[in-house]
Enzyme design. Structure first.
Site, PDB file in Angstrom:
ATOM      1  N   LYS A 191      32.557   8.841  12.716  1.00 40.84           N
ATOM      2  CA  LYS A 191      32.338   9.865  11.682  1.00 40.84           C
ATOM      3  C   LYS A 191      31.522  11.039  12.215  1.00 40.84           C
ATOM      4  CE  LYS A 191      27.851   8.814  10.827  1.00 40.84           C
ATOM      5  NZ  LYS A 191      26.687   9.723  10.716  1.00 40.84           N
ATOM      6  N   ASP A 244      29.528   7.447   4.710  1.00 41.50           N
ATOM      7  CA  ASP A 244      28.796   8.122   5.784  1.00 41.50           C
ATOM      8  C   ASP A 244      29.531   9.369   6.257  1.00 41.50           C
ATOM      9  OD1 ASP A 244      26.623   8.428   7.412  1.00 41.50           O
ATOM     10  OD2 ASP A 244      26.986   6.661   8.631  1.00 41.50           O
ATOM     11  N   THR A 248      27.802  13.124   6.168  1.00 44.82           N
ATOM     12  CA  THR A 248      27.565  13.752   7.469  1.00 44.82           C
ATOM     13  C   THR A 248      28.351  15.055   7.604  1.00 44.82           C
ATOM     14  OG1 THR A 248      27.318  11.525   8.376  1.00 44.82           O
ATOM     15  CG2 THR A 248      27.458  13.304   9.948  1.00 44.82           C
ATOM     16  N   SER A 254      22.605  17.156   8.532  1.00 44.57           N
ATOM     17  CA  SER A 254      23.399  16.552   9.601  1.00 44.57           C
ATOM     18  C   SER A 254      23.290  17.339  10.901  1.00 44.57           C
ATOM     19  CB  SER A 254      24.871  16.472   9.171  1.00 44.57           C
ATOM     20  OG  SER A 254      25.685  16.111  10.267  1.00 44.57           O
TER      21      SER A 254
END
Length: 333
Positions: A191, A244, A248, A254
Site C-alpha cells: 500500500k 491502510d 495512506t 503520510s
C-alpha cells in the site's frame, strides 16, 4: 508483563507510550546513545513525536541487551530495511515463551522477503507461532492523541494473535485478529507504493477521479501479489488492506504520499529524501516488489510505474500516460 520496543521513531515511541499507559513496564530502545540520553532527559521524543510525555513505567535504553533483558514481548519498530541487521544482534538470545510483534511495513530489498520471513532467517530458535504482525490504518500522530484507531494483529497462531490483541487493545486503539500473516504483511507493505502513486497524481495536479482509480487498481495489484505469495485475497478488503491503503493515499500525515507529491511536482528522489527526518518505507519497497513481482510474473503496472519514476528517471506525466494507454482489459484481470 515487561515489553521491549525496538525503535524510537514516531511509531515505536507511540506504541511504547500506549503500552506503558496500560500499566506495562516498557523498555524503549534507541539505536543512537546520544538520542537515548536525550529521550531519558526530556521524557519526550521531541524529534519524532513532540508533545507526548513518557509515562513513569517507560524506560529508555541504548544497550540492546539491556533493552531485551527479562521481557516477555519484543516489538520491532525499526525501519523494514534495518530489521535484519537489528535482530541479528540478538540471534543467540533465548526466545522460549516470548512473542515478537513486528510493526514495520515493508518488503526487504534483495531478498524480496516479508518481515516475518526476515525474523525467521535471523532468529532460528523462534517458532512461527511466536511471531505476529500489527498492521492497519494507524498514523502515529493520531494514536498519540488518543484518536480512534483500528488495527489487526496477525499470526499463524490464533492464540498468539489473541495474546497480542489483549496486550495492545485499549478503548481508542481497537485490535482485531486474523491468521493470514502473509496477506497482512503484503497488503501493509505494498500500500505504501500505491500511496506514492497517489501522491504523484496530486503533485501533477490530477483530481479525485485519478486518485480513486489508483486506489482501486492498486487494490487489484495487491490482491494478485498476495495470492501469488500464498495470502488470502480477502485479507486485502480488511484493515491492513483497504483500510491502510485509503488512509495512506489520502492523509497529509503520510510520508509516502508526500514523497509521491513532490515527485509529481518535479523534485528528484534524492533531494526529497535528503530533507526528510523519517523513512518513507514505500521507496525501498517499490524496488523490492518490482523485482519480486517481475520474477514471479505478477502484473503490477502501478508498482512498475512508481519504480520507473523513482529509480529510472521516467517523467511522471509519461508514466501516467503509459498507464492510461495500456490495452483495454476486463476489470477483474
Amino acid at each position: 508483563m515487561d515489553i521491549s520496543v525496538l525503535g524510537a521513531g514516531s511509531w515505536g515511541t507511540t506504541l511504547a507510550i500506549l503500552l506503558a499507559e496500560k500499566g506495562y513496564r516498557v523498555k524503549l530502545w534507541a539505536h543512537r546513545p546520544a538520542f537515548a540520553e536525550q529521550l531519558r532527559r526530556d521524557r519526550e521524543n521531541t524529534s519524532y513525536l513532540k508533545g507526548s510525555i513518557f509515562p513513569p513505567s517507560l524506560e529508555v535504553e541504548s544497550d540492546l541487551s539491556l533493552a531485551l533483558q527479562d521481557t516477555s514481548m519484543i516489538v520491532t519498530a525499526v525501519p523494514s530495511q534495518a530489521l535484519r541487521e537489528t535482530v541479528r544482534q540478538f540471534s543467540s538470545l533465548r526466545l522460549e515463551g516470548r512473542t515478537v510483534v513486528n510493526v514495520a511495513k515493508g518488503i526487504e530489498v534483495g531478498s524480496g522477503k516479508r518481515m516475518s520471513e526476515v525474523l525467521a532467517d535471523e532468529l532460528p530458535n523462534l517458532l512461527p507461532s511466536q511471531v505476529a504482525a500489527l498492521y492497519g490504518p494507524s498514523h502515529a500522530e493520531e494514536v498519540a492523541r488518543n484518536q480512534p484507531t483500528t488495527v489487526v494483529a496477525s499470526s499463524p497462531s490464533i492464540e498468539t494473535a489473541e495474546a497480542v490483541q489483549e496486550v495492545f487493545h485499549t478503548g481508542m486503539f481497537r485490535v482485531y485478529v486474523n491468521t493470514d500473516i502473509v496477506g497482512v504483511e503484503v497488503a501493509g507493505s505494498v500500500k505504501n507504493i500505491i500511496a506514492i502513486a497517489a501522491g504523484i497524481s496530486d503533485g501533477i495536479g490530477f483530481g479525485d477521479n485519478a486518485k480513486a482509480a489508483i486506489i482501486t487498481r492498486g487494490m487489484a495489484e495487491i490482491s494478485r501479489f498476495a495470492l501469488k505469495l500464498g495470502g488470502d485475497p480477502m485479507t486485502i478488503s480488511g484493515l491492513s488492506g483497504i483500510g491502510d491503503l485509503v488512509v495512506t493515499c489520502l492523509s497529509r500525515h503520510s510520508r509516502n504520499r508526500f514523497v509521491g507529491e513532490e515527485i509529481g511536482k518535479g523534485r528528484t528522489l534524492e533531494d526529497i529524501v535528503s530533507h526528510m527526518n523519517m523513512v518513507a518505507e514505500g521507496v525501498h519497497t517499490s524496488r523490492a516488489v518490482y523485482e519480486l513481482s517481475s520474477s514471479l510474473d505478477v502484473d503490477m503496472p502501478i508498482t512498475r510505474a512508481v519504480y520507473e519514476m523513482l529509480f529510472e528517471g521516467k517523467a511522471a506525466e509519461e508514466a501516467i500516460l503509459d498507464l492510461m494507454t495500456r490495452e483495454p482489459k476486463p476489470e477483474r484481470d
